[in-house]
Scaffold this active site. Structure first.
Site, PDB file in Angstrom:
ATOM      1  N   ASP A 180      -3.700   5.439   6.392  1.00 47.30           N
ATOM      2  CA  ASP A 180      -4.181   6.586   7.186  1.00 47.30           C
ATOM      3  C   ASP A 180      -5.008   6.176   8.332  1.00 47.30           C
ATOM      4  O   ASP A 180      -4.882   5.819   9.202  1.00 47.30           O
ATOM      5  CB  ASP A 180      -5.071   7.343   5.759  1.00 47.30           C
ATOM      6  CG  ASP A 180      -5.341   8.888   6.336  1.00 47.30           C
ATOM      7  OD1 ASP A 180      -4.707   9.463   7.276  1.00 47.30           O
ATOM      8  OD2 ASP A 180      -6.490   9.288   6.120  1.00 47.30           O
ATOM      9  N   ARG A 231       0.934  12.043  -9.338  1.00 47.00           N
ATOM     10  CA  ARG A 231       1.456  10.669  -8.938  1.00 47.00           C
ATOM     11  C   ARG A 231       3.040  10.598  -9.558  1.00 47.00           C
ATOM     12  O   ARG A 231       3.670   9.726  -9.287  1.00 47.00           O
ATOM     13  CB  ARG A 231       0.621   9.650  -9.596  1.00 47.00           C
ATOM     14  CG  ARG A 231      -0.664   9.645  -9.207  1.00 47.00           C
ATOM     15  CD  ARG A 231      -1.449   8.054  -9.801  1.00 47.00           C
ATOM     16  NE  ARG A 231      -3.011   8.363  -9.473  1.00 47.00           N
ATOM     17  CZ  ARG A 231      -3.571   7.697  -8.539  1.00 47.00           C
ATOM     18  NH1 ARG A 231      -2.954   7.524  -7.452  1.00 47.00           N
ATOM     19  NH2 ARG A 231      -4.821   7.829  -8.397  1.00 47.00           N
ATOM     20  N   GLU A 273       0.813  -1.137   0.017  1.00 42.04           N
ATOM     21  CA  GLU A 273       0.090  -0.188   0.086  1.00 42.04           C
ATOM     22  C   GLU A 273       0.836   1.178  -0.093  1.00 42.04           C
ATOM     23  O   GLU A 273       1.876   1.190   0.576  1.00 42.04           O
ATOM     24  CB  GLU A 273      -0.880  -0.151   1.214  1.00 42.04           C
ATOM     25  CG  GLU A 273      -1.679   1.261   1.594  1.00 42.04           C
ATOM     26  CD  GLU A 273      -2.839   1.595   0.612  1.00 42.04           C
ATOM     27  OE1 GLU A 273      -2.115   1.501  -0.431  1.00 42.04           O
ATOM     28  OE2 GLU A 273      -3.980   1.601   0.860  1.00 42.04           O
ATOM     29  N   ASP A 274       0.366   2.205  -0.661  1.00 37.54           N
ATOM     30  CA  ASP A 274       1.350   3.670  -0.723  1.00 37.54           C
ATOM     31  C   ASP A 274       1.302   4.244   0.786  1.00 37.54           C
ATOM     32  O   ASP A 274       2.349   4.590   1.380  1.00 37.54           O
ATOM     33  CB  ASP A 274       0.515   4.423  -1.614  1.00 37.54           C
ATOM     34  CG  ASP A 274      -0.757   4.595  -1.521  1.00 37.54           C
ATOM     35  OD1 ASP A 274      -1.530   3.959  -0.861  1.00 37.54           O
ATOM     36  OD2 ASP A 274      -1.371   5.570  -2.395  1.00 37.54           O
ATOM     37  N   PHE A 316      -1.556  16.349   3.878  1.00 42.10           N
ATOM     38  CA  PHE A 316      -1.882  15.588   2.506  1.00 42.10           C
ATOM     39  C   PHE A 316      -0.616  15.531   1.422  1.00 42.10           C
ATOM     40  O   PHE A 316      -0.082  16.457   1.378  1.00 42.10           O
ATOM     41  CB  PHE A 316      -3.071  16.152   1.807  1.00 42.10           C
ATOM     42  CG  PHE A 316      -3.636  15.288   1.086  1.00 42.10           C
ATOM     43  CD1 PHE A 316      -4.610  14.325   1.457  1.00 42.10           C
ATOM     44  CD2 PHE A 316      -3.292  15.171  -0.391  1.00 42.10           C
ATOM     45  CE1 PHE A 316      -5.264  13.613   0.521  1.00 42.10           C
ATOM     46  CE2 PHE A 316      -3.865  14.290  -1.214  1.00 42.10           C
ATOM     47  CZ  PHE A 316      -4.891  13.499  -0.658  1.00 42.10           C
TER      48      PHE A 316
HETATM   49  P1  IMP Z   1      -7.411   4.863   5.035  1.00 46.07           P
HETATM   50  O1  IMP Z   1      -8.251   3.892   4.480  1.00 46.07           O
HETATM   51  O2  IMP Z   1      -7.972   5.821   5.523  1.00 46.07           O
HETATM   52  O3  IMP Z   1      -6.131   4.215   5.501  1.00 46.07           O
HETATM   53  O4  IMP Z   1      -7.026   5.377   3.611  1.00 46.07           O
HETATM   54  C1  IMP Z   1      -6.039   4.970   2.762  1.00 46.07           C
HETATM   55  C2  IMP Z   1      -6.226   5.546   1.494  1.00 46.07           C
HETATM   56  O5  IMP Z   1      -6.392   6.800   1.334  1.00 46.07           O
HETATM   57  C3  IMP Z   1      -4.659   5.410   0.585  1.00 46.07           C
HETATM   58  O6  IMP Z   1      -4.864   4.056  -0.332  1.00 46.07           O
HETATM   59  C4  IMP Z   1      -4.571   6.641  -0.037  1.00 46.07           C
HETATM   60  O7  IMP Z   1      -5.291   6.534  -1.331  1.00 46.07           O
HETATM   61  C5  IMP Z   1      -5.449   7.851   0.595  1.00 46.07           C
HETATM   62  N1  IMP Z   1      -4.686   8.598   1.231  1.00 46.07           N
HETATM   63  C6  IMP Z   1      -4.646   8.698   2.437  1.00 46.07           C
HETATM   64  N2  IMP Z   1      -3.842   9.792   2.724  1.00 46.07           N
HETATM   65  C7  IMP Z   1      -3.417  10.324   1.386  1.00 46.07           C
HETATM   66  C8  IMP Z   1      -2.477  11.324   1.356  1.00 46.07           C
HETATM   67  O8  IMP Z   1      -1.646  12.088   2.088  1.00 46.07           O
HETATM   68  N3  IMP Z   1      -2.111  11.640  -0.076  1.00 46.07           N
HETATM   69  C9  IMP Z   1      -2.849  10.764  -1.146  1.00 46.07           C
HETATM   70  N4  IMP Z   1      -3.727   9.755  -0.928  1.00 46.07           N
HETATM   71  C10 IMP Z   1      -3.988   9.373   0.542  1.00 46.07           C
HETATM   72 MG    MG Z   2      -4.377   4.070  -1.917  1.00 45.72          MG
END
Ligand code: IMP
Ligand code: MG
Length: 187
Positions: free
Chosen positions: A103, A165, A99-100, A152
């Site tokens: 959050d 990207r 995963e990138d 962000f």
């Molecule tokens: P989570 O389900 O809240 O953990 O969200 C994770 C997803 O939200 C990641 O796979 C990203 O696609 C997106 N995301 C969360 N924070 C960022 C950020 O700072 N930049 C870009 N995408 C983000």
């Molecule tokens: Mg993602």
């Protein structure tokens, strides 16, 4: 205004390269003689995944999933769904999810539970960036590249409104000049 004026570098390309090499070596050691399937989460993980698997000097297979979460990006609703499933059979295999950025944790919690239904031998998670302080659900991330507190981020696969990207490093994007109603400031 030049759109790049609002970008501030947080992690350089050189730092990412060094970290990804190190992570790849560690993961390869851990999965020697295992049947590894590396599953990338589209789209954000595509660049990290490409570099990571090339830093792993062991036999492996790759697959991808695509997930979507509802709600605005500034406020994750916790409702996640899968829009592209895995294509390989992972029963009895060791799975590494790539995963990138993690959050709130909802995305990975959902995916991990979904993958467990296929009875893999194991499921571990690897992410480039962990925003631990924003976690809302309990999820173990086994391999973490960088911890970042807030903001962000864009670049190295990460997007803002599908852009940025292709930047080599990771940048904090300053709020303002955004489409109406969009507030990336607190992420
Ligand atoms: P989570 O389900 O809240 O953990 O969200 C994770 C997803 O939200 C990641 O796979 C990203 O696609 C997106 N995301 C969360 N924070 C960022 C950020 O700072 N930049 C870009 N995408 C983000
Ligand atoms: Mg993602």
């Amino acid at each position: 205004m030049n759109p790049h004026d609002r970008l501030k570098e947080v992690i350089s390309f050189q730092a990412i390269q060094a970290k990804v090499e190190e992570m790849g070596r560690e993961i390869a050691r851990d999965y020697q003689d295992r049947q590894l399937v590396v599953i990338g989460i589209l789209k954000g993980a595509f660049i990290f995944m490409a570099d990571l698997v090339r830093a792993m000097d062991i036999p492996l297979r790759v697959d991808f999933v695509r997930l979507s979460s509802y709600g605005t990006r500034a406020e994750s609703s916790g409702r996640v769904s899968i829009t592209k499933d895995i294509e390989l059979d992972i029963k009895g295999k060791d799975v590494l999810v790539v995963e990138d950025i993690v959050d709130t944790g909802y995305t990975l919690k959902y995916l991990k539970e979904l993958l467990e239904l296929h009875n893999p031998a194991s499921v571990r998670i690897c992410c480039l960036i962990d925003k631990k302080e924003r976690r809302e659900v309990d999820i173990d991330v086994d391999y973490v590249g960088f911890d970042v507190k807030k903001g962000f981020l864009v670049g190295y696969g990460l997007d803002f409104d599908e852009r940025y990207r292709n930047l080599k490093g990771v940048y904090h994007i300053t709020p303002g000049y955004e489409p109406e109603g969009f507030q990336p400031s607190d992420r």
